[in-house]
Scaffold this motif. Sequence first.
Motif, short mmCIF file in Angstrom:
data_model
loop_
_atom_site.label_atom_id
_atom_site.label_comp_id
_atom_site.label_asym_id
_atom_site.label_seq_id
_atom_site.Cartn_x
_atom_site.Cartn_y
_atom_site.Cartn_z
N LYS A 124 0.83 -1.21 0.00
CA LYS A 124 0.00 0.00 0.00
C LYS A 124 0.87 1.25 0.00
O LYS A 124 0.58 2.22 -0.72
N ALA A 127 2.55 1.76 -3.44
CA ALA A 127 1.55 2.23 -4.41
C ALA A 127 1.19 3.69 -4.13
O ALA A 127 1.01 4.49 -5.06
N THR A 131 1.70 6.71 -6.95
CA THR A 131 0.60 7.49 -7.52
C THR A 131 0.71 8.98 -7.19
O THR A 131 0.10 9.80 -7.86
N TRP A 163 2.12 -6.11 -9.05
CA TRP A 163 1.53 -4.79 -8.83
C TRP A 163 0.20 -4.57 -9.54
O TRP A 163 -0.71 -3.97 -8.95
N ASP A 167 -3.31 -3.05 -7.88
CA ASP A 167 -4.12 -2.00 -8.50
C ASP A 167 -3.86 -2.07 -10.01
O ASP A 167 -2.69 -2.00 -10.43
N ASP A 169 -3.97 -0.05 -12.23
CA ASP A 169 -3.31 1.12 -12.79
C ASP A 169 -1.80 1.15 -12.50
O ASP A 169 -1.10 2.05 -12.97
#
Length: 286
Positions: A124, A127, A131, A163, A167, A169
């Motif tokens: 988490k 990521a 982002t 990954w 997510d 993305d």
Amino acid sequence: MASTAGSDVERMEREYNARASIPDHPQIFARWAEQGAQVRRRRAGLIDMPYGSDDGERLDLFPTVHRTSPLLVFIHGGYWRSLDKSDFSWIAPPFLDEGVAVAFLNYGLAPRVAVEEMVRQQLKAMAWLYTRAEELGFDRNRIVASGHSAGGHLTAMMMAALWPEVDPDLPADLVKGGIAISGLYDLEPLVPLPFINADLRLDAAAARKVSPVHLPPATGAPLLTAVGALESSEFKRQTRLIHQAWPHNAQEELEVAGANHLTVCDQLGDPDSALFRAALDFIRAA
């Protein structure tokens, strides 16, 4: 037979209980904490940013003046049950001086949090950083994970992460490389050891599930490993294991002369050390 089994457990506890073999470990931890506090007083940083709702889900980021800087993410050790990101802020300055931004991750600690959940928390955090790279001021395409001891384990787990399943993305190669110092890559030997597993509460199946040696690396990203020359035979064997398991990723292994399981970490923040120079070259090439 019982006596033999008992002596085996005692021997392995001596091998893995690094603190017991380093009489001045309280002084080392106190020095780290004070050095970290000094850095936070003198260097601009974004401190205790939440990447999740759990109390342990916090990170610190020390950016550079260049928004295209690579990012070194450091995951602290402490056998998954102690220490804090703030104890390691002193690693940042020499990298900042070379144009590398540095982030320090926290995670929930055992026994409150299971190792598998710690892995999810670090996924988490990585990521979250990826982002928000533009607003935080670093290049999301130049992220290198690193860590010491339990943090070395979590570093390898980041390299095994799928990954896009975290997510859709996220890119498969979110982590461009890993620097693992005195890491633990096979957790099964810890299961019979009361000094640590009383807190980790792992059985053999759970230990295997979170052992990097039993997972394939997600990409061809390189892995740099280091271990202190004065460390136990088991910590040295753990480093050999990840090289054997990930032969196409684990490209360089440094044995740091004169260093034990704790003082080897000092070398990462020492701009005059071979480990720092190797890490800097590694980050620039990743």
